[in-house]
Design a protein around this motif. Structure first.
Motif, short mmCIF file in Angstrom:
data_model
loop_
_atom_site.label_atom_id
_atom_site.label_comp_id
_atom_site.label_asym_id
_atom_site.label_seq_id
_atom_site.Cartn_x
_atom_site.Cartn_y
_atom_site.Cartn_z
N ASP A 81 0.94 -1.17 0.13
CA ASP A 81 -0.05 -0.06 -0.02
C ASP A 81 0.92 1.36 0.11
OD1 ASP A 81 -2.03 -1.72 0.06
OD2 ASP A 81 -2.59 -1.18 2.16
N GLY A 82 0.35 2.15 -0.71
CA GLY A 82 1.25 3.54 -0.68
C GLY A 82 2.10 3.56 -1.71
N SER A 83 3.14 2.75 -1.87
CA SER A 83 4.19 2.76 -2.87
C SER A 83 3.98 1.96 -4.02
CB SER A 83 5.64 2.26 -2.41
OG SER A 83 5.29 0.83 -2.23
N GLY A 84 2.96 1.07 -4.11
CA GLY A 84 2.52 0.22 -5.03
C GLY A 84 3.91 -0.76 -5.58
N ALA A 85 5.00 -0.87 -4.77
CA ALA A 85 5.90 -1.84 -5.20
C ALA A 85 5.38 -3.26 -5.17
CB ALA A 85 6.94 -1.50 -4.16
N LYS A 86 6.01 -4.15 -5.83
CA LYS A 86 5.37 -5.37 -5.84
C LYS A 86 6.21 -6.05 -4.59
CE LYS A 86 5.09 -9.71 -8.72
NZ LYS A 86 5.27 -10.11 -9.89
N VAL A 87 5.36 -6.95 -4.03
CA VAL A 87 5.77 -7.54 -2.74
C VAL A 87 6.80 -8.97 -3.17
CG1 VAL A 87 5.08 -8.98 -0.61
CG2 VAL A 87 3.94 -7.04 -1.44
N GLY A 109 2.91 7.21 16.25
CA GLY A 109 3.33 6.73 15.08
C GLY A 109 4.32 5.63 15.08
N GLN A 110 4.46 5.09 16.43
CA GLN A 110 5.55 3.73 16.58
C GLN A 110 4.80 2.58 16.18
OE1 GLN A 110 5.91 5.03 20.49
NE2 GLN A 110 7.93 6.04 20.32
N SER A 111 5.33 1.73 15.71
CA SER A 111 4.79 0.59 15.43
C SER A 111 4.45 -0.53 16.61
CB SER A 111 5.85 -0.25 14.67
OG SER A 111 5.26 -1.67 14.27
N VAL A 112 3.37 -0.93 16.76
CA VAL A 112 3.13 -2.06 17.88
C VAL A 112 2.95 -3.46 17.01
CG1 VAL A 112 1.58 -0.14 19.14
CG2 VAL A 112 0.52 -1.68 17.24
N TYR A 113 3.18 -3.61 15.96
CA TYR A 113 3.16 -4.78 15.34
C TYR A 113 4.42 -5.44 15.49
CZ TYR A 113 2.85 -8.45 11.72
OH TYR A 113 2.98 -9.52 11.04
N LYS A 114 4.57 -6.73 16.29
CA LYS A 114 5.58 -7.30 16.53
C LYS A 114 5.84 -8.54 15.55
CE LYS A 114 6.26 -4.78 19.77
NZ LYS A 114 6.96 -3.32 19.65
N GLY A 115 4.93 -9.04 14.75
CA GLY A 115 5.14 -10.11 13.64
C GLY A 115 5.88 -9.89 12.50
N PRO A 116 5.92 -10.97 11.69
CA PRO A 116 6.81 -10.76 10.50
C PRO A 116 6.31 -9.95 9.63
CG PRO A 116 5.25 -12.90 10.56
CD PRO A 116 5.01 -12.11 11.79
N ARG A 117 7.33 -8.77 8.85
CA ARG A 117 6.91 -7.98 7.89
C ARG A 117 6.93 -8.90 6.45
NH1 ARG A 117 5.57 -2.95 9.77
NH2 ARG A 117 6.48 -2.90 11.85
N LEU A 118 7.61 -9.63 6.40
CA LEU A 118 7.86 -10.48 5.07
C LEU A 118 8.58 -11.73 5.44
CD1 LEU A 118 8.02 -10.39 2.00
CD2 LEU A 118 10.09 -9.64 1.85
N VAL A 119 7.95 -12.67 5.11
CA VAL A 119 8.33 -14.15 5.44
C VAL A 119 8.17 -15.27 4.57
CG1 VAL A 119 6.44 -14.83 7.08
CG2 VAL A 119 8.63 -16.16 7.42
N LEU A 131 3.21 -8.21 5.73
CA LEU A 131 2.38 -7.27 6.18
C LEU A 131 2.58 -6.24 4.99
CD1 LEU A 131 0.69 -5.41 8.32
CD2 LEU A 131 3.12 -4.54 9.05
N THR A 132 1.65 -5.78 4.18
CA THR A 132 1.64 -4.76 3.03
C THR A 132 1.26 -3.54 3.35
OG1 THR A 132 -0.56 -5.80 2.07
CG2 THR A 132 1.53 -7.01 1.38
N GLY A 133 0.41 -3.02 4.31
CA GLY A 133 0.10 -1.90 4.37
C GLY A 133 -0.31 -1.63 5.82
N GLY A 137 -6.07 3.93 8.43
CA GLY A 137 -6.87 3.16 9.11
C GLY A 137 -7.27 1.75 8.72
N VAL A 138 -6.17 0.98 7.45
CA VAL A 138 -6.23 -0.13 7.12
C VAL A 138 -4.99 -0.80 7.18
CG1 VAL A 138 -6.97 -1.32 5.01
CG2 VAL A 138 -8.03 0.85 5.47
N VAL A 139 -5.15 -2.11 7.90
CA VAL A 139 -4.04 -2.93 7.91
C VAL A 139 -4.34 -4.05 6.98
CG1 VAL A 139 -2.34 -4.50 9.41
CG2 VAL A 139 -3.58 -2.45 10.20
N THR A 140 -3.11 -4.10 6.07
CA THR A 140 -3.47 -5.19 5.06
C THR A 140 -2.18 -6.22 5.13
OG1 THR A 140 -4.27 -3.50 3.51
CG2 THR A 140 -3.69 -5.39 2.59
#
Length: 168
Positions: A81-87, A109-119, A131-133, A137-140
């Motif tokens: 999301d945002g950049s449109g770059a391919k995952v 603005g600090q991350s609360v997400y502790k899981g994998p960003r890309l695995v 985690l793509t976005g 107000g949307v988590v993708t």
């Protein structure tokens, strides 16, 4: 209409406008407390985890707060999301999971997400999770598969979780 009639009509119109302005002025009564209350806290996406079971792979997304509406849809490819770059996840089939309203960051603005960003995964069905976005107000999340996934979704509570099961 003579000049005297025009003056009288103008005066009447002016009085009407003044009366309308006074009538629409804000009242001095107190505002109900629910009107000034802050909006409910947004759900925070704090983790995503995967597991292999005898007949299915499972993805669980952990949420702090009330579980928001969640959608799962098939997409041709995964993009951030945002950049449109391919995952950069290999696969032939993809699912996109959207939680909204939700955030993976706090008000500072600090991350609360502790899981994998890309695995990249070597599960029987799931080949990758990203985690793509976390935007407006949307988590993708994006999930990659080698074969077309047959899946079901459900929610669990206390703690709040969204579950995606993919049949082997």
């Amino acid at each position: 209409m003579n000049s005297r009639q025009r003056i009288a009509a103008g005066a009447a119109a002016g009085a009407f406008l003044i009366a309308g302005t006074v009538a629409s002025a804000p009242a001095t009564a107190s505002v109900p407390s629910h009107a000034t209350a802050s909006p409910p806290p947004i759900a925070l996406v704090v983790n995503a985890r995967t597991g292999v079971h005898p007949t299915f792979d499972r993805i669980v997304i952990d949420v702090k707060g009330k579980l928001p509406p969640t959608t799962v849809r098939r997409v041709k490819e995964l993009r951030y999301d945002g950049s449109g770059a391919k995952v950069p996840l290999r696969g032939k089939y993809f699912l996109e999971i959207k939680l909204s309203p939700a955030a993976a960051h706090n008000e500072a603005g600090q991350s609360v997400y502790k899981g994998p960003r890309l695995v990249k995964l070597n599960m029987p069905e799931v080949k990758g999770l990203a985690l793509t976005g976390d935007f407006e107000g949307v988590v993708t999340f994006g999930v990659a598969f080698k074969e077309r996934p047959c899946y079901k979704t459900f929610t669990l509570h206390r703690p709040e979780r969204f579950v995606l099961d993919i049949r082997h």
